[in-house]
Design a protein around this motif. Structure first.
Motif, short mmCIF file in Angstrom:
data_model
loop_
_atom_site.label_atom_id
_atom_site.label_comp_id
_atom_site.label_asym_id
_atom_site.label_seq_id
_atom_site.Cartn_x
_atom_site.Cartn_y
_atom_site.Cartn_z
N ILE A 23 0.84 -1.21 0.00
CA ILE A 23 0.00 0.00 0.00
C ILE A 23 0.87 1.25 0.00
CG2 ILE A 23 -1.65 1.34 1.36
CD1 ILE A 23 -2.84 -1.30 2.32
N GLN A 24 1.91 1.26 0.85
CA GLN A 24 2.78 2.44 0.92
C GLN A 24 3.52 2.66 -0.39
OE1 GLN A 24 5.11 1.33 4.32
NE2 GLN A 24 3.79 2.42 5.77
N ALA A 25 3.96 1.58 -1.04
CA ALA A 25 4.64 1.72 -2.33
C ALA A 25 3.70 2.28 -3.38
CB ALA A 25 5.19 0.37 -2.78
N ARG A 26 2.47 1.78 -3.37
CA ARG A 26 1.49 2.30 -4.34
C ARG A 26 1.18 3.77 -4.07
NH1 ARG A 26 -3.83 2.40 -3.71
NH2 ARG A 26 -3.87 0.73 -2.14
N HIS A 27 1.11 4.13 -2.79
CA HIS A 27 0.84 5.53 -2.43
C HIS A 27 1.94 6.45 -2.96
CE1 HIS A 27 -2.15 4.75 1.11
NE2 HIS A 27 -2.59 4.31 -0.07
N ARG A 28 3.20 6.00 -2.82
CA ARG A 28 4.30 6.84 -3.31
C ARG A 28 4.21 7.03 -4.82
NH1 ARG A 28 7.14 3.91 0.76
NH2 ARG A 28 7.79 2.32 -0.75
N LYS A 29 3.85 5.98 -5.53
CA LYS A 29 3.71 6.09 -6.99
C LYS A 29 2.56 7.02 -7.35
CE LYS A 29 3.16 3.37 -11.21
NZ LYS A 29 2.12 4.24 -11.77
N GLU A 30 1.43 6.91 -6.62
CA GLU A 30 0.30 7.80 -6.88
C GLU A 30 0.67 9.26 -6.64
OE1 GLU A 30 -2.64 6.25 -4.27
OE2 GLU A 30 -3.32 4.69 -5.67
N GLN A 31 1.47 9.50 -5.60
CA GLN A 31 1.89 10.89 -5.31
C GLN A 31 2.79 11.43 -6.41
OE1 GLN A 31 3.64 10.48 -1.45
NE2 GLN A 31 1.68 10.21 -0.40
N ARG A 32 3.73 10.57 -6.90
CA ARG A 32 4.60 11.03 -7.99
C ARG A 32 3.80 11.30 -9.25
NH1 ARG A 32 7.90 6.79 -5.98
NH2 ARG A 32 7.20 5.42 -7.70
N ASP A 33 2.85 10.41 -9.57
CA ASP A 33 2.03 10.62 -10.76
C ASP A 33 1.21 11.89 -10.65
OD1 ASP A 33 3.03 8.26 -11.71
OD2 ASP A 33 1.27 7.05 -11.19
N LEU A 34 0.66 12.15 -9.45
CA LEU A 34 -0.14 13.36 -9.27
C LEU A 34 0.71 14.61 -9.41
CD1 LEU A 34 -2.82 14.69 -8.59
CD2 LEU A 34 -2.26 14.47 -6.16
N GLN A 35 1.94 14.59 -8.87
CA GLN A 35 2.80 15.76 -8.99
C GLN A 35 3.16 16.03 -10.46
OE1 GLN A 35 3.68 18.07 -6.77
NE2 GLN A 35 2.28 17.00 -5.39
N SER A 36 3.39 14.97 -11.24
CA SER A 36 3.68 15.15 -12.66
C SER A 36 2.48 15.76 -13.36
CB SER A 36 4.03 13.81 -13.30
OG SER A 36 5.20 13.27 -12.74
N ARG A 37 1.32 15.29 -12.99
CA ARG A 37 0.12 15.81 -13.62
C ARG A 37 -0.13 17.28 -13.25
NH1 ARG A 37 -5.80 13.01 -13.05
NH2 ARG A 37 -6.90 14.36 -14.51
N ILE A 38 0.08 17.60 -11.97
CA ILE A 38 -0.10 18.99 -11.52
C ILE A 38 0.90 19.91 -12.20
CG2 ILE A 38 0.22 20.50 -9.52
CD1 ILE A 38 -1.07 18.31 -7.81
#
Length: 351
Positions: A7-22
């Motif tokens: 879960i924590q690994a997936r959360h880190r990936k989601e945060q990186r993807d969101l920052q790229s999108r922002i």
């Protein structure tokens, strides 16, 4: 079931993807859409944070999560139930309570008299206990639904859909900033100019002119035709920043030549001049004309798609340029390139 590490690994990936999108959204935002894009990005970050906090709390026990989120209208299993010997749950207390709450009517409306034996009276149980019993029986067979989680997920989906629509709209918009930059750089290259950045603080036009005067060694305090140095009221070299001296030169010229400017003003010259002289009010076409005439120089303003030339009044500056050499100053004008709006930079000759 997903482990905590997964879960924590997936959360880190989601945060990186969101920052790229922002980052992509903010990069493509224009002056008109910037506020909405910033609000949208903040909402996306908040939604992701809330969802991830819920997912991290889940491994500690679903009941703890339900209590923290404040479930509405749900009761623990087994309340008011007795278990028979064959494993079937019966709600005897609930039946007794419903019988007590039942309103019995008769033809005579007398509480102690009945039109038929009590054993044959048809009671009508209320619908609310029935709904609760059904909810409890359904809950025994599986995990309870968390309505707060459902609401958060639904809201996140709606915002995600709106964000996708806004992103598609942004991709379809004209990149005015990029087109303007490309046009200006072509002109810079043609005339052998390099750009000198001026601080976007409301004084940019006057600061750019002051930089150009210094590059061409033109005195910041202009001289009259007979060689006399004009005095700028209340200011002098070394006592005020260059942009402030240039502001006063412009307003002094406007004060002494009102007929050249009054027809183009939307307010009296008496109120316009102090505003330009003493505040950070932006300068424009009228101030460029005043400065060209006061310093007797030709001003060329490079902008998107064209180069505008401002001659001093009477064309005297052109004759002076022929005598003294290069008396032309160059400015770059941006309409879309800066967040605060219109902006001027100084253009220096390549060495």
């Amino acid at each position: 079931m997903e482990t905590l590490e997964a879960i924590q690994a997936r959360h880190r990936k989601e945060q990186r993807d969101l920052q790229s999108r922002i980052t992509s959204k903010k990069k493509n935002a224009t002056k008109k859409t910037r506020k909405g894009v910033n609000e949208e990005c903040t909402a996306l970050e908040q939604d992701l944070k809330e969802r991830q906090e819920l997912e991290l709390a889940a491994p500690n026990g679903d009941r703890d999560v339900d209590e923290q989120l404040g479930e509405e209208g749900e009761e623990p299993n087994g309340v008011g139930q007795n278990t028979a010997g064959n494993g079937t749950a019966t709600d005897t207390n609930g039946i007794t309570d419903r019988l007590k709450d039942t309103t019995i009517s008769s033809d005579t409306h007398t509480p102690t008299q009945y039109s038929q034996p009590p054993s044959k009276i048809q009671t009508q149980p209320s619908s609310e206990p029935t709904v609760q019993i059904q909810a409890q029986s359904e809950g025994q067979g599986g995990k309870k639904r968390n309505r707060q989680k459902d609401r958060l997920a639904r809201r996140a989906a709606e915002r995600e859909e709106a964000a996708d629509a806004a992103e598609q709209e942004a991709w379809g918009m004209t990149d005015h900033r990029g087109l303007e930059r490309s046009s200006l750089e072509r002109t810079f290259s043609t005339h052998g100019l390099i750009e000198h950045e001026i601080r976007p603080d409301g004084h940019c036009l006057f600061s750019a002119v002051a930089d150009q005067l210094a590059q061409r060694k033109i005195p910041i305090l202009p001289s009259s035709g007979n060689g006399t140095i004009h005095k700028v009221t209340g200011e002098g070299e070394g006592k005020a920043p260059p942009y402030r001296v240039v502001r006063r030169v412009a307003t002094d010229y406007m004060d002494s030549h009102p007929d050249d400017f009054v027809p183009f003003l939307e307010e009296p010259l008496e109120s316009y001049v102090p505003k330009i002289r003493d505040t950070a009010e932006w300068g424009g076409q009228l101030e460029l004309l005043a400065l060209a005439s006061a310093y007797q120089v030709e001003i060329k303003v490079v902008q998107n798609g064209r180069t505008e030339t401002i001659q001093p009044s009477g064309g005297h500056g052109q004759r002076e340029a022929e005598k003294k050499g290069d008396m032309t100053i160059w400015l770059a004008y941006y309409r879309h390139g800066y967040g605060l709006g219109e902006h001027y930079n100084s253009l220096r000759k390549k060495s």
